[in-house]
Design an enzyme around this catalytic site. Structure first.
Site, PDB file in Angstrom:
ATOM      1  N   GLU A 179      -0.669  -0.244  11.122  1.00 32.60           N
ATOM      2  CA  GLU A 179      -0.445   1.173  11.436  1.00 32.60           C
ATOM      3  C   GLU A 179      -0.619   1.465  12.922  1.00 32.60           C
ATOM      4  O   GLU A 179      -1.666   1.190  13.510  1.00 32.60           O
ATOM      5  CB  GLU A 179      -1.391   2.068  10.630  1.00 32.60           C
ATOM      6  CG  GLU A 179      -1.155   3.549  10.903  1.00 32.60           C
ATOM      7  CD  GLU A 179      -1.930   4.494   9.987  1.00 32.60           C
ATOM      8  OE1 GLU A 179      -1.732   5.713  10.091  1.00 32.60           O
ATOM      9  OE2 GLU A 179      -2.730   3.992   9.176  1.00 32.60           O
ATOM     10  N   LYS A 195       1.169   6.636   5.237  1.00 25.58           N
ATOM     11  CA  LYS A 195       0.627   7.190   3.997  1.00 25.58           C
ATOM     12  C   LYS A 195       1.620   6.947   2.887  1.00 25.58           C
ATOM     13  O   LYS A 195       2.791   7.309   2.992  1.00 25.58           O
ATOM     14  CB  LYS A 195       0.353   8.694   4.126  1.00 25.58           C
ATOM     15  CG  LYS A 195      -1.041   9.023   4.595  1.00 25.58           C
ATOM     16  CD  LYS A 195      -2.077   8.597   3.592  1.00 25.58           C
ATOM     17  CE  LYS A 195      -3.464   8.619   4.202  1.00 25.58           C
ATOM     18  NZ  LYS A 195      -4.248   7.467   3.784  1.00 25.58           N
TER      19      LYS A 195
END
Length: 584
Positions: A179, A195
């Site tokens: 990420e 997410k």
């Protein structure tokens, strides 16, 4: 241990990477109190603008340095730490000594997890917040190998993201995060919150179906949008008016053990913006807090008894980008270990919304921990072949399956595979032999031959006493054949008269045996469980399917009394008539 980075360049050419290592640091700056954090960030930024490289991290517990209302536990190390280097050295692929072996244990029991989920849902229903990121640590002990060896294994397990290895002297931070927190060139800033999670499929068709389900699932999309909205709001605090944009939503990214969903949020920063201002606007990243951030972090502090540390903070590099300019790239340190001596900690978590349920989130946690389980014990890829009178049985199918596994686990493929098989066949020109072919993480192949006696039919099967856990039936060490077989060995027959054990998953679906696949005659037709149930699709099974001898079909525990006949199937033994003893 040298500090090193292996970062994707998110605003560069597709696939471009920043892979560097660093020698002795010219200086190290550390902040131990909230009031010192900004000064450390300013010093690191100034050094990069002056031509140096700076690598470091900001702990999750540094949040109060930017906003006193953001609640955390007391930190267990420096709130911010940066080392300064005069130059970046070339990345080196080298020997890391003994392979790393880490034994892990979870700090969170399922009952406690369920209680925490209930508290979160109650708070969401009361309007306290609408999303919270809940996490818990895994604790491990490094039984063998070095931090370098463990980092190398982690890179193989989770390639292609924003990886870094930092040694502060007191601890080693090993991050293979997929990420991006932010990438900032002093003018343009890009955030890429992650997410939404789904497991990888057992077949290409199932894999694509799971990715599409992730992209379209209301719960996952809502979770992603909540974080995107939070990041848009955070970026607006440092952005030029009307410059905040969301050019990409709901992008699915394939990682070795899971699908992840990301979205891009970008902006132009206002003139005079400093690195500390960027952190003040964005830190901690909304993907690891929840929203609203202040309320979500209060719940995190209440639910999680220990500090998160570098996990869920920020880790990155500042590099020179011309006279008086610098470029900053930071990850969100998920998929990140902290090592102190032989003691390791790795956080696992997920975002909880009103649509989340305890069972689904618990499964997601098992999927997410797969990367560390893959890296924590050395293993070889494995094929078992039949060599009969000097000729290989179904060799192309076995080699294809081994090559698929090598591609999945990032093991190099070499000509050694064919060479060792040729040598073995030449040495065993007569008789039936069971051959064990193995390929290790360095691409070295070896093969051994064992005399194989005929099998008397019918073979006797027994039913497993308990279900195989989801983390195995839904994991890669079932989909691919490797030397890591403890989950099979735990069910291996103890009675020499029993040939194999028939396994089933937590949903009560029959999967396979510990040594091969199974088939059942049910309602007048032969069926074998599909890969989606959680099994290794064997070569013998593939041959039987191709010949039309059997079809894929679901077989549940409640169906067993109606089964008219059983068969055990693998490439070595072929199709064996079998009998299954049902428990009374």
């Amino acid at each position: 241990m040298d500090t090193c980075i292996d970062f994707t360049l998110p605003q560069g050419a597709s696939g471009a990477r920043l892979r560097q290592r660093f020698g002795a640091a010219r200086a190290v700056w550390a902040a131990h109190a909230p009031g010192e954090v900004r000064a450390v960030l300013d010093a690191a930024e100034d050094a990069a603008r002056a031509g140096a490289w700076c690598v470091g991290f900001v702990r999750y517990e540094a949040a109060a340095a930017f906003e006193p209302a953001l609640a955390t536990h007391a930190a267990d190390g420096p709130l911010a730490w940066f080392a300064v280097y005069d130059e970046a050295l070339p990345w080196e692929e080298g020997s890391t000594g003994d392979a790393a072996h880490v034994a892990w244990r979870s700090s969170l029991q399922r009952e406690d997890f369920n209680q925490a989920m209930a508290r979160i849902h109650e708070a969401i229903a009361d309007g306290v917040f609408y999303q919270v990121n809940y996490t818990a640590p895994l604790h491990g002990e490094l039984l063998q190998g070095s931090a370098e060896a463990l980092f190398a294994a982690l890179l193989r397990a989770q390639p292609g993201g924003y990886a870094a290895c930092i040694d502060t002297g007191d601890e080693q931070i090993l991050s293979v995060s997929p990420e991006l927190f932010f990438d900032w060139d002093g003018r343009r800033i890009l955030a890429r919150p992650m997410k939404g999670t789904a497991p990888r499929g057992a077949t290409p068709e199932e894999d694509e179906a799971l990715a599409e389900r992730l992209r379209s699932a209301p719960k996952e999309r809502a979770e992603n949008v909540m974080v995107v909205d939070l990041l848009r709001n955070d970026l607006s605090r440092i952005a030029e008016p009307f410059s905040v944009q969301v050019p990409r939503l709901f992008h699915t990214q394939a990682l070795p053990s899971v699908w992840q969903m990301t979205s891009d949020v970008q902006a132009r920063t206002r003139p005079g913006t400093r690195l500390a201002d960027v952190f003040a606007a964005l830190f901690p990243c909304g993907s690891v807090t929840g929203a609203p951030k202040v309320a979500a972090m209060r719940m995190i502090q209440a639910l999680e008894p220990h500090p998160r540390g570098v996990y869920c903070g920020a880790l990155g590099v500042l590099r020179p980008a011309g006279v008086g300019r610098m470029h900053a790239t930071f990850n969100v340190p998920i998929r990140t270990l902290a090592l102190r001596g032989t003691q390791a900690v790795c956080g696992i978590g997920s975002g909880i919304t009103s649509g989340a349920d305890a069972e689904g989130e618990w499964r997601e946690w098992q999927h997410k921990r797969a990367f560390v389980e893959r890296a924590s014990q050395p293993f070889e890829l494995l094929e078992t072949l039949a060599l009969e009178d000097g000729a290989w049985r179904h060799l192309p199918e076995h080699l294809q399956r081994l090559q698929d596994a090598a591609r999945h686990f990032s093991y190099p493929w070499s000509a050694q595979v064919g060479q060792c098989l040729d040598e073995l066949a030449a040495a065993h020109p007569a008789g039936l032999w069971r051959v064990r072919l193995q390929l290790d993480a360095q691409g070295r192949a070896r093969a051994e031959a064992f005399a194989c006696a005929p099998t008397l039919e019918p073979v006797r099967l027994q039913l497993a006493a308990a279900a195989l856990e989801d983390r195995w039936t839904q994991g890669e060490f079932v989909r691919y054949k490797t030397s890591r077989r403890a989950h099979y060995e735990a069910f291996a027959p103890q009675d020499p008269a029993v040939f194999d054990t028939v396994l089933f998953n937590a949903r009560g679906e029959i999967t396979e045996g510990t040594r091969g696949n199974v088939a059942a005659l049910l309602d007048g037709r032969w069926i074998t469980p599909p890969p989606a149930c959680g099994l290794l699709p064997g070569v013998g099974r593939a041959i039987a399917l191709r010949e039309g001898r059997v079809r894929e079909g679901m077989l549940r525990l409640e169906d067993l009394p109606r089964v008219q006949a059983w068969a055990f199937v693998n490439s070595l033994r072929g199709w064996l008539a079998a009998e299954l003893e049902l428990p009374r």
